[in-house]
Design a protein around this motif. Sequence first.
Motif, PDB file in Angstrom:
ATOM      1  N   THR A  92       0.835  -1.207   0.000  1.00 12.29           N
ATOM      2  CA  THR A  92       0.000   0.000   0.000  1.00 12.29           C
ATOM      3  C   THR A  92       0.869   1.256   0.000  1.00 12.29           C
ATOM      4  OG1 THR A  92      -0.149  -0.191   2.419  1.00 12.29           O
ATOM      5  CG2 THR A  92      -1.995  -1.064   1.122  1.00 12.29           C
ATOM      6  N   THR A  93       1.954   1.234   0.755  1.00 13.80           N
ATOM      7  CA  THR A  93       2.865   2.389   0.800  1.00 13.80           C
ATOM      8  C   THR A  93       3.555   2.574  -0.556  1.00 13.80           C
ATOM      9  OG1 THR A  93       3.263   1.994   3.143  1.00 13.80           O
ATOM     10  CG2 THR A  93       4.816   3.421   2.001  1.00 13.80           C
TER      11      THR A  93
ATOM     12  N   LEU B 145       0.369 -14.605  -0.856  1.00 17.67           N
ATOM     13  CA  LEU B 145       0.424 -13.668  -1.978  1.00 17.67           C
ATOM     14  C   LEU B 145      -0.309 -12.401  -1.570  1.00 17.67           C
ATOM     15  CD1 LEU B 145       0.787 -12.890  -5.034  1.00 17.67           C
ATOM     16  CD2 LEU B 145      -1.455 -13.927  -5.417  1.00 17.67           C
ATOM     17  N   ASN B 146       0.384 -11.267  -1.600  1.00 17.91           N
ATOM     18  CA  ASN B 146      -0.241  -9.965  -1.358  1.00 17.91           C
ATOM     19  C   ASN B 146      -0.255  -9.189  -2.665  1.00 17.91           C
ATOM     20  OD1 ASN B 146       1.215 -10.745   1.369  1.00 17.91           O
ATOM     21  ND2 ASN B 146      -0.485  -9.402   1.884  1.00 17.91           N
ATOM     22  N   TYR B 147      -1.361  -8.521  -2.955  1.00 20.27           N
ATOM     23  CA  TYR B 147      -1.472  -7.833  -4.249  1.00 20.27           C
ATOM     24  C   TYR B 147      -2.329  -6.587  -4.136  1.00 20.27           C
ATOM     25  CZ  TYR B 147      -6.293  -9.516  -4.831  1.00 20.27           C
ATOM     26  OH  TYR B 147      -7.633  -9.742  -4.682  1.00 20.27           O
ATOM     27  N   ILE B 148      -2.146  -5.687  -5.103  1.00 20.99           N
ATOM     28  CA  ILE B 148      -2.995  -4.500  -5.269  1.00 20.99           C
ATOM     29  C   ILE B 148      -3.280  -4.354  -6.766  1.00 20.99           C
ATOM     30  CG2 ILE B 148      -3.124  -1.981  -5.145  1.00 20.99           C
ATOM     31  CD1 ILE B 148      -1.466  -2.128  -2.595  1.00 20.99           C
ATOM     32  N   ASN B 149      -4.553  -4.269  -7.103  1.00 23.45           N
ATOM     33  CA  ASN B 149      -4.971  -4.035  -8.483  1.00 23.45           C
ATOM     34  C   ASN B 149      -5.376  -2.566  -8.602  1.00 23.45           C
ATOM     35  OD1 ASN B 149      -6.359  -3.799 -10.932  1.00 23.45           O
ATOM     36  ND2 ASN B 149      -7.043  -5.920 -10.866  1.00 23.45           N
ATOM     37  N   ALA B 150      -4.556  -1.777  -9.322  1.00 25.44           N
ATOM     38  CA  ALA B 150      -4.815  -0.339  -9.463  1.00 25.44           C
ATOM     39  C   ALA B 150      -5.458  -0.063 -10.819  1.00 25.44           C
ATOM     40  CB  ALA B 150      -3.521   0.450  -9.305  1.00 25.44           C
ATOM     41  N   GLY B 151      -6.772  -0.314 -10.894  1.00 24.93           N
ATOM     42  CA  GLY B 151      -7.523  -0.021 -12.113  1.00 24.93           C
ATOM     43  C   GLY B 151      -7.167  -0.890 -13.293  1.00 24.93           C
ATOM     44  N   HIS B 152      -6.529  -2.030 -13.055  1.00 26.02           N
ATOM     45  CA  HIS B 152      -6.026  -2.872 -14.133  1.00 26.02           C
ATOM     46  C   HIS B 152      -6.942  -4.073 -14.363  1.00 26.02           C
ATOM     47  CE1 HIS B 152      -2.624  -3.692 -16.777  1.00 26.02           C
ATOM     48  NE2 HIS B 152      -2.774  -4.979 -16.491  1.00 26.02           N
TER      49      HIS B 152
ATOM     50  N   THR C  92      -7.256  -0.412  -5.933  1.00 25.37           N
ATOM     51  CA  THR C  92      -7.579   1.007  -5.952  1.00 25.37           C
ATOM     52  C   THR C  92      -7.820   1.439  -7.394  1.00 25.37           C
ATOM     53  OG1 THR C  92      -6.791   3.201  -5.269  1.00 25.37           O
ATOM     54  CG2 THR C  92      -5.134   1.679  -6.121  1.00 25.37           C
ATOM     55  N   THR C  93      -7.897   2.755  -7.606  1.00 32.23           N
ATOM     56  CA  THR C  93      -8.051   3.300  -8.955  1.00 32.23           C
ATOM     57  C   THR C  93      -6.693   3.338  -9.643  1.00 32.23           C
ATOM     58  OG1 THR C  93      -7.638   5.572  -8.226  1.00 32.23           O
ATOM     59  CG2 THR C  93      -9.914   4.788  -8.146  1.00 32.23           C
ATOM     60  N   MET C  94      -6.687   3.700 -10.905  1.00 33.90           N
ATOM     61  CA  MET C  94      -5.433   3.926 -11.620  1.00 33.90           C
ATOM     62  C   MET C  94      -4.603   4.969 -10.883  1.00 33.90           C
ATOM     63  SD  MET C  94      -6.935   6.194 -14.781  1.00 33.90           S
ATOM     64  CE  MET C  94      -8.353   5.110 -15.005  1.00 33.90           C
ATOM     65  N   ILE C  95      -3.295   4.918 -11.027  1.00 30.62           N
ATOM     66  CA  ILE C  95      -2.452   5.918 -10.380  1.00 30.62           C
ATOM     67  C   ILE C  95      -2.138   7.044 -11.363  1.00 30.62           C
ATOM     68  CG2 ILE C  95      -1.493   4.179  -8.829  1.00 30.62           C
ATOM     69  CD1 ILE C  95       1.110   4.346 -10.432  1.00 30.62           C
ATOM     70  N   GLY C  96      -1.938   8.224 -10.809  1.00 29.27           N
ATOM     71  CA  GLY C  96      -1.665   9.402 -11.636  1.00 29.27           C
ATOM     72  C   GLY C  96      -2.901  10.220 -11.930  1.00 29.27           C
ATOM     73  N   ALA C  97      -4.077   9.745 -11.515  1.00 27.57           N
ATOM     74  CA  ALA C  97      -5.323  10.464 -11.809  1.00 27.57           C
ATOM     75  C   ALA C  97      -5.762  11.346 -10.644  1.00 27.57           C
ATOM     76  CB  ALA C  97      -6.432   9.472 -12.148  1.00 27.57           C
ATOM     77  N   PHE C  98      -5.407  10.980  -9.403  1.00 25.37           N
ATOM     78  CA  PHE C  98      -5.839  11.711  -8.209  1.00 25.37           C
ATOM     79  C   PHE C  98      -4.632  12.017  -7.328  1.00 25.37           C
ATOM     80  CE2 PHE C  98      -9.274   8.812  -9.441  1.00 25.37           C
ATOM     81  CZ  PHE C  98     -10.318   9.700  -9.641  1.00 25.37           C
ATOM     82  N   GLU C  99      -4.641  13.202  -6.710  1.00 25.21           N
ATOM     83  CA  GLU C  99      -3.571  13.560  -5.780  1.00 25.21           C
ATOM     84  C   GLU C  99      -3.496  12.558  -4.633  1.00 25.21           C
ATOM     85  OE1 GLU C  99      -1.316  15.907  -5.726  1.00 25.21           O
ATOM     86  OE2 GLU C  99      -1.887  17.204  -7.398  1.00 25.21           O
ATOM     87  N   GLU C 100      -4.659  12.186  -4.119  1.00 24.19           N
ATOM     88  CA  GLU C 100      -4.751  11.161  -3.080  1.00 24.19           C
ATOM     89  C   GLU C 100      -5.668  10.054  -3.584  1.00 24.19           C
ATOM     90  OE1 GLU C 100      -3.091  11.130  -0.312  1.00 24.19           O
ATOM     91  OE2 GLU C 100      -2.211  13.128  -0.460  1.00 24.19           O
ATOM     92  N   LEU C 101      -5.236   8.827  -3.467  1.00 20.94           N
ATOM     93  CA  LEU C 101      -6.068   7.710  -3.907  1.00 20.94           C
ATOM     94  C   LEU C 101      -7.344   7.657  -3.072  1.00 20.94           C
ATOM     95  CD1 LEU C 101      -3.276   5.008  -4.331  1.00 20.94           C
ATOM     96  CD2 LEU C 101      -4.483   6.236  -6.152  1.00 20.94           C
ATOM     97  N   PRO C 102      -8.516   7.598  -3.702  1.00 23.84           N
ATOM     98  CA  PRO C 102      -9.784   7.663  -2.952  1.00 23.84           C
ATOM     99  C   PRO C 102     -10.005   6.449  -2.051  1.00 23.84           C
ATOM    100  CG  PRO C 102     -10.176   7.177  -5.278  1.00 23.84           C
ATOM    101  CD  PRO C 102      -8.733   7.525  -5.155  1.00 23.84           C
ATOM    102  N   PHE C 103      -9.434   5.318  -2.371  1.00 28.94           N
ATOM    103  CA  PHE C 103      -9.504   4.126  -1.536  1.00 28.94           C
ATOM    104  C   PHE C 103      -8.315   3.245  -1.895  1.00 28.94           C
ATOM    105  CE2 PHE C 103     -11.844   3.264  -5.408  1.00 28.94           C
ATOM    106  CZ  PHE C 103     -11.405   1.994  -5.787  1.00 28.94           C
TER     107      PHE C 103
END
Length: 411
Positions: free
Chosen positions: A262-263, A296-303, A321-332
């Motif tokens: 997450t970090t 297995l730990n994972y994060i799917n960022a809008g993919h 979460t959402t795609m990265i680069g679209a929001f200053e702070e990720l909404p979730f």
Amino acid sequence: MQNNNDSSGEDELIRLLLKRQSELNSLLEVTRAINKNTPTPVLVQMLEVILKNYLQIGKFRFLIEKDNTFTCISKYGGEIEPPLALNQSWAHLHKIKAPSLLSDHADTLLNKYNYFIPIYHKNKALAFALIGDFNTSGDMLNNDLNFIQTLINVIVVALENKKLFRERLQAERFKREMELAVEVQNMLIPLREHKEEGVEVGAKYLPHQDIGGDYFDFFRLNENEFLWCVADVSGKGISAALLMANFQASLHGLAAIEDELTTVVERLNKIVIRNTKGERFITLFLAKYNEKTRKLNYINAGHNPTILYSEGEAVPLKLGTTMIGAFEELPFLNEGEVDLEPGSLIFNYTDGLMDYELQSKNWSEEKLLEFVIANGELSPDEFNEALMNHINSVVKGKAIDDITLLTLRIS
């Protein structure tokens, strides 16, 4: 009486020679300016000076063809017409191929001018001029009209050459940019195949063009853990390739010092925002596997969801979460965690796998899950090859985006 006639003829000849000399000097000055690559506005200004001061032309309109319409690049004298009206006047003139009288023309706009000067090249109209308040007549008229046509033609050819040069230069720049982008991306694309005791990795990358926006990576973090990522960067060309290079460097750097996915994703988001000002974004699937704990730990960022195959079942991994680069702070931001059984297959891909020119009812995310279940026991390379063969047989049409396949078998 004979002497007077001879004297008058000599005077007319001298006047004609001086006029021709002035015309040649004018053409010479314009040619010199063209050879020095003088900017277009200066060339047009030189034309206006010659017409006003040397030929005493009181009204002038000069239109250049571009994309099947005419644009006025020089105008002086008289009441200035709306640009559209000038452009539409071509409908009354396009059949005229030589300098012609306009003062008796039926069109109310055109009959305010004395003459029409067309500029053609191989039956293609490049430009035309309208001349008014021009009082030359008699023997000098044809000479003056021919000179005007020659002068304008020289400038039009120069402008065409400038245009062709700019297009060629732009094409060369684009070609070089693509070459640089390919070089950058080739440095970023990692292994096609990796095999060790705990994991076997197979990768297939099919760019839609010479340079695509896909990125994938796989590397070991330490004795027990390895990390992988598959991503899709918006846009093409060198800027997208440089963004991918920066993303890869950032990912490797962060993965070396941060334990929490997450970090890593939060900091990647800030880096992309800072570098692109929100003009580009990246979708990605990021995962870390611990061979000792089998977690297995994972994060799917809008993919597109990675598919986990285990013991005859296929499960899409969607948490993130959402795609990265679209929001200053990720909404979730949610992190998924799964216990992996021995022999599990993990299939990662980009959206090009699902996007084709002519979509078929025989291909969808549900069909992909069915394929994974039916072929989940194959080795990673065999799985990737079988998948592409299957798609080519059931989908009619070509891929419209890059396709990246990254398949892992966990022992």
